[in-house]
Design an enzyme around this catalytic site. Structure first.
Site, PDB file in Angstrom:
ATOM      1  N   HIS A 113     -26.613  34.381  31.974  1.00 24.20           N
ATOM      2  CA  HIS A 113     -25.278  34.886  31.660  1.00 24.20           C
ATOM      3  C   HIS A 113     -24.747  35.792  32.753  1.00 24.20           C
ATOM      4  O   HIS A 113     -25.488  36.514  33.429  1.00 24.20           O
ATOM      5  CB  HIS A 113     -25.299  35.637  30.322  1.00 24.20           C
ATOM      6  CG  HIS A 113     -26.242  36.795  30.296  1.00 24.20           C
ATOM      7  ND1 HIS A 113     -25.896  38.057  30.736  1.00 24.20           N
ATOM      8  CD2 HIS A 113     -27.535  36.890  29.881  1.00 24.20           C
ATOM      9  CE1 HIS A 113     -26.916  38.875  30.587  1.00 24.20           C
ATOM     10  NE2 HIS A 113     -27.934  38.197  30.085  1.00 24.20           N
ATOM     11  N   ASP A 114     -23.437  35.708  32.970  1.00 26.49           N
ATOM     12  CA  ASP A 114     -22.712  36.578  33.897  1.00 26.49           C
ATOM     13  C   ASP A 114     -23.092  36.377  35.361  1.00 26.49           C
ATOM     14  O   ASP A 114     -22.827  37.241  36.201  1.00 26.49           O
ATOM     15  CB  ASP A 114     -22.900  38.057  33.518  1.00 26.49           C
ATOM     16  CG  ASP A 114     -22.447  38.354  32.098  1.00 26.49           C
ATOM     17  OD1 ASP A 114     -21.240  38.216  31.821  1.00 26.49           O
ATOM     18  OD2 ASP A 114     -23.306  38.687  31.258  1.00 26.49           O
TER      19      ASP A 114
ATOM     20  N   GLY B  41     -29.788  37.028  34.342  1.00 19.68           N
ATOM     21  CA  GLY B  41     -28.396  37.388  34.181  1.00 19.68           C
ATOM     22  C   GLY B  41     -27.867  38.301  35.271  1.00 19.68           C
ATOM     23  O   GLY B  41     -28.609  39.015  35.945  1.00 19.68           O
TER      24      GLY B  41
END
Length: 268
Positions: free
Chosen positions: A123-124, A141
């Site tokens: 994520h991100d 992430g």
């Protein structure tokens, strides 16, 4: 959807947006907030979920899981997104997660990337253009990966790390620091083992450019003075050399991780 080729066993939820010439193979599932660009191919058993956009002509192979909620225990269902560029290759078992409120709400993957079997984009993350992940690469992430970077099979990159453009992370490495542009990191834990010379040659960098990079690298990671003192010396000496200044700016910018450095003077 009029020009899409959808297998009878596939599930395409209402609201999904499909470009011209999209192919959706057997037992695929496409969520209602998904957008597939022109010519995207889901081979079979692919799930694309969440607020995910897949660019034109990208091919996704069986058992890839694209856009499901992040593997972040702080995630509370916020409407974050995943954006994948054009002409990407996403092989079997690849996982890619959208962003979170704590990381800007978006995960992005550029154009022309290749993700081999069972690799993961957390994520991100921000992944640039023409990046290659070999099998079983684990990108945690909040990482940034620059254009043309290559990460070897089974390598792991710690969260919040930066991998510069044209850098190379060797297979089975554990990278817990920022890797400079054009650099090569090897080992667990990974150390800076020099410049990605083979990659530079393959991408058409001239002998003069590579020579300048080598000189700047030796000065930057020499034993005298502090790292930032040496960086400023290199910035002054190579102010008219854009690829050297790219490394300088990467180091100046800094991040949440310290810099990956040589293990000993012989590697500088």
């Amino acid at each position: 959807m009029a020009n899409a080729n959808i297998h009878s066993s596939a599930v395409v939820e209402p609201g999904a947006r499909l470009g011209d010439g999209v192919t959706i193979g057997p037992f695929c599932v496409v969520g209602g907030d998904v957008e597939l660009g022109d010519g995207v191919q889901l081979v079979s058993h692919v799930v694309v979920a969440g607020r995910t956009t897949v660019g034109a002509r990208t091919r996704i192979f069986p058992f890839a899981s694209i856009g499901h909620q992040p593997q972040d225990l702080k995630f509370k269902g916020e409407p974050s997104t995943l954006s994948i560029g054009t002409d990407c290759l996403i092989r079997e078992g690849v996982t890619m997660n959208p962003g979170t409120a704590g990381g800007g709400m978006v995960t992005t993957v550029g154009d022309g990337c290749a993700f081999l079997a069972n690799s993961h984009v957390g994520h991100d993350c921000r992944v640039g253009n023409n990046v290659i992940f070999s099998n079983n690469v684990m990108l945690a992430g909040h990482c940034n990966v620059g254009d043309y970077a290559i990460i070897g099979g089974g390598a792991a990159v710690i969260q919040f790390a930066r991998v510069g453009p044209h850098a190379f992370v060797g297979g089975m490495s554990g990278l817990e620091h920022d890797l400079i542009p054009y650099g090569m990191a090897l080992g667990n834990r990974a150390y800076l083992s020099g410049l990605n010379i083979i990659g530079l040659q393959r991408r058409g960098f001239t002998r003069a450019q590579i020579h300048d990079l080598r000189r700047a690298y030796r000065l930057m990671f020499a034993a005298e003075g502090t790292l930032m003192e040496r960086v400023e010396d290199v910035a002054a000496e190579f102010k008219d050399h854009p690829i050297v200044i790219e490394i300088v700016e990467f180091i100046r910018e800094g991040g949440k991780r310290s810099l990956c450095t040589p293990r000993n003077a012989a590697e500088a």
